[in-house]
Motif scaffolding. Structure first.
Motif, mmCIF file in Angstrom:
data_model
loop_
_atom_site.group_PDB
_atom_site.id
_atom_site.type_symbol
_atom_site.label_atom_id
_atom_site.label_comp_id
_atom_site.label_asym_id
_atom_site.label_seq_id
_atom_site.Cartn_x
_atom_site.Cartn_y
_atom_site.Cartn_z
ATOM 1 N N ASP A 81 0.812 -1.210 0.000
ATOM 2 C CA ASP A 81 0.000 0.000 0.000
ATOM 3 C C ASP A 81 0.850 1.267 0.000
ATOM 4 O OD1 ASP A 81 -1.983 -1.864 0.331
ATOM 5 O OD2 ASP A 81 -2.963 -0.848 1.997
ATOM 6 N N ASP A 82 0.201 2.376 -0.388
ATOM 7 C CA ASP A 82 0.698 3.750 -0.214
ATOM 8 C C ASP A 82 1.782 4.164 -1.186
ATOM 9 O OD1 ASP A 82 -1.086 3.728 1.832
ATOM 10 O OD2 ASP A 82 0.348 4.204 3.426
ATOM 11 N N GLY A 83 2.143 3.322 -2.137
ATOM 12 C CA GLY A 83 3.143 3.710 -3.114
ATOM 13 C C GLY A 83 2.507 4.386 -4.317
ATOM 14 N N PRO A 84 3.320 4.551 -5.367
ATOM 15 C CA PRO A 84 4.693 4.067 -5.473
ATOM 16 C C PRO A 84 5.692 5.023 -4.829
ATOM 17 C CG PRO A 84 4.032 5.060 -7.536
ATOM 18 C CD PRO A 84 2.827 5.104 -6.656
ATOM 19 N N ASP A 85 6.813 4.463 -4.430
ATOM 20 C CA ASP A 85 7.891 5.233 -3.803
ATOM 21 C C ASP A 85 9.167 5.010 -4.611
ATOM 22 O OD1 ASP A 85 10.387 5.104 -1.818
ATOM 23 O OD2 ASP A 85 8.931 6.523 -0.982
ATOM 24 N N PRO A 86 9.862 6.077 -5.023
ATOM 25 C CA PRO A 86 11.008 5.911 -5.923
ATOM 26 C C PRO A 86 12.177 5.148 -5.315
ATOM 27 C CG PRO A 86 10.820 8.194 -5.181
ATOM 28 C CD PRO A 86 9.578 7.500 -4.754
ATOM 29 N N GLU A 87 12.254 5.094 -3.984
ATOM 30 C CA GLU A 87 13.329 4.332 -3.351
ATOM 31 C C GLU A 87 12.892 2.912 -3.035
ATOM 32 O OE1 GLU A 87 15.897 4.089 0.826
ATOM 33 O OE2 GLU A 87 14.595 5.812 0.444
ATOM 34 N N VAL A 88 11.728 2.761 -2.443
ATOM 35 C CA VAL A 88 11.314 1.466 -1.901
ATOM 36 C C VAL A 88 10.693 0.552 -2.953
ATOM 37 C CG1 VAL A 88 9.897 0.317 -0.151
ATOM 38 C CG2 VAL A 88 10.995 2.511 0.366
ATOM 39 N N THR A 89 9.835 1.093 -3.809
ATOM 40 C CA THR A 89 9.121 0.236 -4.759
ATOM 41 C C THR A 89 10.062 -0.561 -5.663
ATOM 42 O OG1 THR A 89 7.211 1.739 -4.716
ATOM 43 C CG2 THR A 89 7.349 0.177 -6.553
ATOM 44 N N PRO A 90 11.105 0.037 -6.264
ATOM 45 C CA PRO A 90 12.003 -0.772 -7.092
ATOM 46 C C PRO A 90 12.675 -1.904 -6.318
ATOM 47 C CG PRO A 90 12.317 1.558 -7.554
ATOM 48 C CD PRO A 90 11.447 1.481 -6.337
ATOM 49 N N ALA A 91 13.048 -1.640 -5.059
ATOM 50 C CA ALA A 91 13.681 -2.686 -4.260
ATOM 51 C C ALA A 91 12.699 -3.806 -3.943
ATOM 52 C CB ALA A 91 14.234 -2.081 -2.964
ATOM 53 N N VAL A 92 11.439 -3.453 -3.665
ATOM 54 C CA VAL A 92 10.409 -4.468 -3.442
ATOM 55 C C VAL A 92 10.240 -5.323 -4.696
ATOM 56 C CG1 VAL A 92 7.917 -4.810 -3.135
ATOM 57 C CG2 VAL A 92 9.159 -3.242 -1.635
ATOM 58 N N LEU A 93 10.198 -4.686 -5.852
ATOM 59 C CA LEU A 93 10.040 -5.422 -7.103
ATOM 60 C C LEU A 93 11.207 -6.382 -7.341
ATOM 61 C CD1 LEU A 93 8.699 -2.537 -9.386
ATOM 62 C CD2 LEU A 93 7.403 -4.511 -8.568
ATOM 63 N N ASP A 94 12.397 -5.948 -7.017
ATOM 64 C CA ASP A 94 13.563 -6.824 -7.180
ATOM 65 C C ASP A 94 13.461 -8.040 -6.258
ATOM 66 O OD1 ASP A 94 14.655 -5.151 -9.077
ATOM 67 O OD2 ASP A 94 16.033 -4.155 -7.682
ATOM 68 N N GLN A 95 13.025 -7.825 -5.022
ATOM 69 C CA GLN A 95 12.894 -8.942 -4.089
ATOM 70 C C GLN A 95 11.811 -9.920 -4.539
ATOM 71 O OE1 GLN A 95 12.424 -7.482 -0.084
ATOM 72 N NE2 GLN A 95 14.437 -6.521 -0.036
ATOM 73 N N LEU A 96 10.736 -9.396 -5.078
ATOM 74 C CA LEU A 96 9.682 -10.274 -5.588
ATOM 75 C C LEU A 96 10.193 -11.091 -6.771
ATOM 76 C CD1 LEU A 96 6.636 -7.818 -5.450
ATOM 77 C CD2 LEU A 96 7.060 -9.746 -3.913
ATOM 78 N N ASP A 97 10.952 -10.449 -7.647
ATOM 79 C CA ASP A 97 11.515 -11.160 -8.793
ATOM 80 C C ASP A 97 12.401 -12.311 -8.342
ATOM 81 O OD1 ASP A 97 10.245 -9.555 -10.621
ATOM 82 O OD2 ASP A 97 12.021 -8.387 -11.172
ATOM 83 N N LEU A 226 1.438 -5.094 3.377
ATOM 84 C CA LEU A 226 2.682 -4.398 3.701
ATOM 85 C C LEU A 226 2.625 -3.038 3.012
ATOM 86 C CD1 LEU A 226 5.001 -7.482 3.195
ATOM 87 C CD2 LEU A 226 4.822 -6.205 5.339
ATOM 88 N N HIS A 227 3.711 -2.267 3.122
ATOM 89 C CA HIS A 227 3.736 -0.920 2.546
ATOM 90 C C HIS A 227 5.034 -0.694 1.771
ATOM 91 C CE1 HIS A 227 0.689 -0.433 5.686
ATOM 92 N NE2 HIS A 227 0.260 0.609 5.003
ATOM 93 N N ASP A 228 4.881 -0.293 0.495
ATOM 94 C CA ASP A 228 6.052 0.192 -0.231
ATOM 95 C C ASP A 228 6.104 1.712 -0.188
ATOM 96 O OD1 ASP A 228 3.764 0.256 -1.949
ATOM 97 O OD2 ASP A 228 5.072 0.494 -3.693
ATOM 98 N N GLY A 229 5.013 2.356 0.213
ATOM 99 C CA GLY A 229 4.982 3.787 0.472
ATOM 100 C C GLY A 229 4.772 4.017 1.958
ATOM 101 N N SER A 230 5.196 5.162 2.447
ATOM 102 C CA SER A 230 5.055 5.499 3.877
ATOM 103 C C SER A 230 5.725 4.463 4.767
ATOM 104 C CB SER A 230 3.570 5.626 4.261
ATOM 105 O OG SER A 230 2.876 6.494 3.395
ATOM 106 N N ALA A 231 6.786 3.856 4.297
ATOM 107 C CA ALA A 231 7.430 2.777 5.040
ATOM 108 C C ALA A 231 8.188 3.301 6.250
ATOM 109 C CB ALA A 231 8.393 2.015 4.124
ATOM 110 N N ALA A 232 7.968 2.651 7.393
ATOM 111 C CA ALA A 232 8.758 2.971 8.583
ATOM 112 C C ALA A 232 10.188 2.479 8.376
ATOM 113 C CB ALA A 232 8.139 2.310 9.811
ATOM 114 N N ARG A 233 11.098 3.108 9.082
ATOM 115 C CA ARG A 233 12.512 2.729 8.970
ATOM 116 C C ARG A 233 13.020 2.196 10.298
ATOM 117 N NH1 ARG A 233 15.124 4.655 4.305
ATOM 118 N NH2 ARG A 233 13.674 5.792 2.954
#
Length: 268
Positions: A81-97, A226-233
Motif C-alpha cells: 500500500d501507499d506507493g509508489p515510492d522511488p526508493e522502496v518500490t524498485p527494491a520491493v520489485l527486485d525482491q519479488l523477482d 505491507l507498505h512500499d509507500g510510507s514505510a517505517a525505517r
C-alpha cells in the motif's frame, strides 16, 4: 469502466427501515420526536463505528481472504500500500523477482502520477495496480458521497491511464470507510479489499515485531498487507519492509505457499 450492481447490505436495509419507521412515528405522534431523533442518531453512530472496523463486511462485501479455490492451491495474497515510492518500490520489485512472487500494489493515484515509470515497471513485471484513492486523505471516512466519488473516480481514471488496465479492487485509506462508499465502488466497477493480517510496517520500526504479526498462524488463503509507500525505517535507517519481505518470501516457500496478486481472484 464497467459498473457492477450494488445491493445494500442487510444492515443498511435495516437502517433504512429504522429511518422510515422513525419518520412515520413522528408523523403519527409528533410528541415522540425526541425518541425518533435518538434512534436515528444511535443508528448513525453505529454505522460510523462499523466504518472504523476495516475487516467488517457489515457495510458491504469485503475481500479479507482469497477464495477457497486459491487457498486449496496454497496461494497467499500479497499487497503493498501507499506507493509508489522511488526508493522502496524498485527494491520491493527486485525482491519479488528473486522468488518469482507476485503482488498487488494499492497505489495512491497522486503519487503514481508523479512516478509513471514505476507504475509501468509494476505492470511489466507481472503485478497488478489497484486503487488506494486519489490523495489518501485522512478525512476519507468522513467525506460525503460527492467527495468520495471524486477520490475514487479520479484515482481510477489516473491509474487506468498509467497501468493500461483498470484496477479491480479498492482499499480506503487506513481501511476506514462509511456507508456511502460501497455504491460508489459499484459505480466504478470496483470491489473492496482489506486483509487477513497486516504487519503495521508503516509505523513499527522493529522488523521482528512486524514479522511476528505476519507469520503468526500464516496459512493458505491469507491476504497480507505491507507498505512500499510510507514505510517505517528501522534503527539502521533501512525501510522495515525491505528487511521483512525477503524473510516472508522465504517462509512462504518453506511452507509450500505461493505469493500471488489479486489477479487470481475471479469476478463476482
Amino acid at each position: 469502466m464497467a459498473e457492477r450492481r450494488w445491493t445494500p447490505s442487510p444492515l443498511l436495509h435495516a437502517s433504512a427501515a429504522l429511518h422510515v419507521a422513525a419518520l412515520a412515528g413522528v408523523a403519527a405522534l409528533p410528541a415522540a420526536w425526541p425518541w425518533a431523533l435518538g434512534a436515528m442518531a444511535g443508528n448513525h453512530a453505529l454505522l460510523g463505528a462499523i466504518g472504523l472496523w476495516p475487516r467488517s463486511n457489515l457495510l458491504g462485501p469485503n475481500l479479507r481472504r482469497l477464495p477457497g479455490e486459491n487457498a486449496r492451491r496454497g496461494e497467499v495474497g500479497l499487497c503493498f500500500d501507499d506507493g509508489p515510492d522511488p526508493e522502496v518500490t524498485p527494491a520491493v520489485l527486485d525482491q519479488l523477482d528473486r522468488m518469482n512472487a507476485k503482488a498487488s500494489f494499492f497505489c495512491i493515484a497522486d503519487r503514481a502520477a508523479h512516478h509513471p515509470a514505476l507504475i509501468d515497471s509494476i505492470v511489466r513485471r507481472g503485478h497488478t495496480v489497484e486503487n488506494h484513492s486519489w490523495h489518501h486523505s485522512h478525512r476519507f471516512a468522513a467525506m460525503g458521497i460527492r467527495a468520495i466519488r471524486r477520490e475514487v473516480g479520479e484515482a481510477q481514471r489516473i491509474l487506468t491511464d498509467l497501468a493500461g488496465q483498470p484496477p479491480r479492487f479498492f482499499k480506503p485509506p487506513a481501511g476506514l470507510r462509511n456507508p456511502l462508499l460501497d455504491p460508489v465502488l459499484a459505480g466504478c466497477g470496483l470491489r473492496l479489499a482489506t486483509w487477513t493480517r497486516r504487519g503495521y510496517d508503516a509505523v513499527r520500526r522493529d522488523p521482528a515485531g512486524v514479522e511476528r504479526r505476519l507469520f503468526r498462524n500464516l496459512a493458505a488463503g491469507d491476504l497480507l498487507m505491507l507498505h512500499d509507500g510510507s514505510a517505517a525505517r528501522g534503527e539502521d535507517g533501512r525501510p522495515v519492509v525491505l528487511t521483512v519481505l525477503p524473510r516472508l518470501l522465504d517462509t512462504l516457500a518453506a511452507r509450500g505457499l505461493t505469493a500471488v496478486s489479486l489477479e487470481v481472484v475471479g469476478d463476482e
